[in-house]
Design an enzyme around this catalytic site. Structure first.
Site, PDB file in Angstrom:
ATOM      1  N   ASP A 176      37.176  39.709  38.567  1.00 33.99           N
ATOM      2  CA  ASP A 176      36.589  38.479  38.984  1.00 33.99           C
ATOM      3  C   ASP A 176      35.363  38.167  37.820  1.00 33.99           C
ATOM      4  OD1 ASP A 176      38.403  37.427  40.891  1.00 33.99           O
ATOM      5  OD2 ASP A 176      37.624  38.828  42.251  1.00 33.99           O
ATOM      6  N   HIS A 193      36.081  48.175  43.255  1.00 34.13           N
ATOM      7  CA  HIS A 193      37.391  47.998  43.846  1.00 34.13           C
ATOM      8  C   HIS A 193      37.764  49.082  44.524  1.00 34.13           C
ATOM      9  CE1 HIS A 193      41.420  46.725  43.576  1.00 34.13           C
ATOM     10  NE2 HIS A 193      41.132  45.480  42.976  1.00 34.13           N
TER      11      HIS A 193
END
Ligand code: CMC
Length: 441
Positions: free
Chosen positions: A375, A318
């Protein structure tokens, strides 16, 4: 660059001094301090004073706006909405309340919540003529392509909420977007499977109504499972907002030109679609299917580490979190609860857990602080709930709409707001004379 404090009439003003080592010339830039997070060097006068631009592709060091909605501490794995930790909201709140919080800044009283829900419910139906738009798409169209088209088309139907200078019209547009997204998303799904569209039911709660529109058919009674409705509501909460990510920045940039809110949200949906952003949930599931068996995990880990191979471990890494994504922690737990409740033994979950375990022990992932993100787990829950893979990013866009709308509203109401217009470091040819074709070598 050096830091200093400068006593002014207004009090102590923090500054940094920037020195051009080529000329020895120095400039002082103000430093802004927020309520949490790193200080910010205010470079608004940088070009005017120095004649130079700053360079920051991907905005890795740039604050593009002031915001009081969402805070992330990526090193600590913290996510706060209006100050409230995401774990507490996921556990104790519901999506409608989180919507109210994001839009209004405070948790609602019982009466405020009830009025807000009524306001949203009132707008769940879609203009009937919009159903013809669906029929213009190929049956195998990706539902995200349909979402971009239909949400953009809302601007052609709701003219009474496109004047962005009117606060009431902005509010109505916000309610319409939050209310109609489940209807639009469910219709995209129904179209893809050739089933009749199902109208919303205003006696059902937000997530419940969405599942009803998705899975019911006119031929039979359909009762939404409360466990699934709660799990879906929690997924919506976890995706509701995430500070200045790519799609939110896209919404803000689109809105900075005074474009109407429906067009701006359609732009956000387009940005979210990419596999580096919201499209990752779909990509995670495809990856898990491709890996197929625990034995093959080492092969895929090697591929993810190979710089000559474009493959990345989807659902890992991320831009901001250099720690476990707090949304992934909640979903990891939720995943087990949903699968247990439904009595499903999903080999994909086992595979995902093993992949997570191996990756978290691997130096490549440890050194780069690549942890599972939201996710990684959302796809597993959604597929256990019977949601087709192509709908995963659609659900993300549905949930993120409130964040986009809250951020868009904040931008419009910010007196320092200007049209977004980045500059560049030009590296193309210098000015040259046009050469007629006959004279080109
Ligand atoms: N697999 C393998 N290597 C990775 C991965 C990954 N998933 N993510 C980052 N890296 C490596 C990258 O190759 C680089 O290595 P090096 O320093 O040796 O060149 C280093 O880690 C830093 O990566 P980056 O590309 O500079 O980081 P970024 O902040 O630009 O990208 C990201 C962030 C999310 C796009 C990226 O981690 C990624 O592509 N992850 C997979 C896609 C994904 O799961 N996206 C969902 C993000 S969370 C939900 C959302 O935002 O919508």
């Amino acid at each position: 660059m050096s830091q200093g404090e400068d006593a002014t009439a207004a009090g102590v003003r923090n500054t940094v001094t920037m020195t051009d080592n080529r000329t020895g010339q120095s400039w002082e830039m103000p430093v802004m301090t927020g309520s949490l997070g790193p200080d910010v060097v205010d470079v608004r006068r940088f070009y005017a004073e120095t004649g130079m631009f700053t360079y920051d592709p991907g905005f890795t060091s740039t604050s593009a706006c002031e915001s009081s909605i969402t805070f992330i501490d990526g090193d600590e794995g913290v996510l706060l909405h209006r100050g409230y930790p995401i774990e507490q909201l996921a556990e104790q709140s519901d999506f409608m309340e989180v919507c109210y919080l994001l839009l209004n800044g405070e948790l609602p009283s019982a009466e405020e919540k009830s009025n807000f829900e009524k306001g949203i419910t009132y707008h769940t139906m879609l203009h009937e003529q919009l159903s013809y738009f669906y029929r213009g798409f190929r049956r195998d169209a990706h539902p995200m392509a349909i979402m971009v088209g239909i949400v953009g088309a809302l601007s052609a139907f709701y003219h009474d909420s496109t004047d962005i200078s009117d606060p009431q019209q902005r509010l109505v547009a916000s309610y319409r977007l939050i209310a109609k997204m489940p209807t639009i998303a469910a219709m995209a799904y129904k179209f893809s499977v050739g089933q009749p569209f199902v109208y919303p039911r205003n006696d059902l709660k937000y997530a419940e109504n969405f599942l009803y529109m998705l899975f019911s058919v006119p031929a039979e009674d359909y009762k939404v499972s409360p466990v699934l409705a709660r799990a879906m509501d929690r997924i919506f909460i976890l995706h509701a907002d995430h500070e200045q990510n790519a799609s939110t920045s896209t919404v803000r940039i689109s809105g900075s030109s005074a474009a109407n809110p429906f067009a701006c949200i359609a732009a956000g949906i387009a940005s979210l679609w990419g596999p580096a952003h919201g499209g990752a949930n779909e990509a995670v599931l495809r990856m898990l299917h491709e890996i197929g068996h625990k034995n093959r995990i080492p092969e895929f880990i090697l591929r993810a580490k190979d710089k000559d191979d474009p493959f990345r471990l989807m659902g890992f890494g991320h831009r901001v979190y250099k720690n476990y994504d707090p949304r992934a922690t909640v979903l990891r737990k939720s995943c087990h609860e949903v699968l247990d409740e439904m009595g499903v033994e999903d080999p994909l979950l086992e595979l995902a857990m093993e992949l997570e375990r191996i990756a978290l022990e691997d130096d490549y992932f440890v050194d780069r602080k690549l942890f599972p993100n939201v996710d990684f787990y959302s796809g597993i829950i959604l597929s256990a709930m019977g949601i087709p893979t192509s709908m995963f990013t659609v659900l993300f866009s549905l949930a993120r709409t409130v964040g986009w709308v809250a951020q868009w509203t904040e931008m419009i109401e910010d007196p320092s707001q200007k049209i977004s217009r980045p500059r560049q470091l030009y590296t193309g040819p210098k000015k040259r004379e046009y050469v007629p074709m006959a004279e080109r070598g």
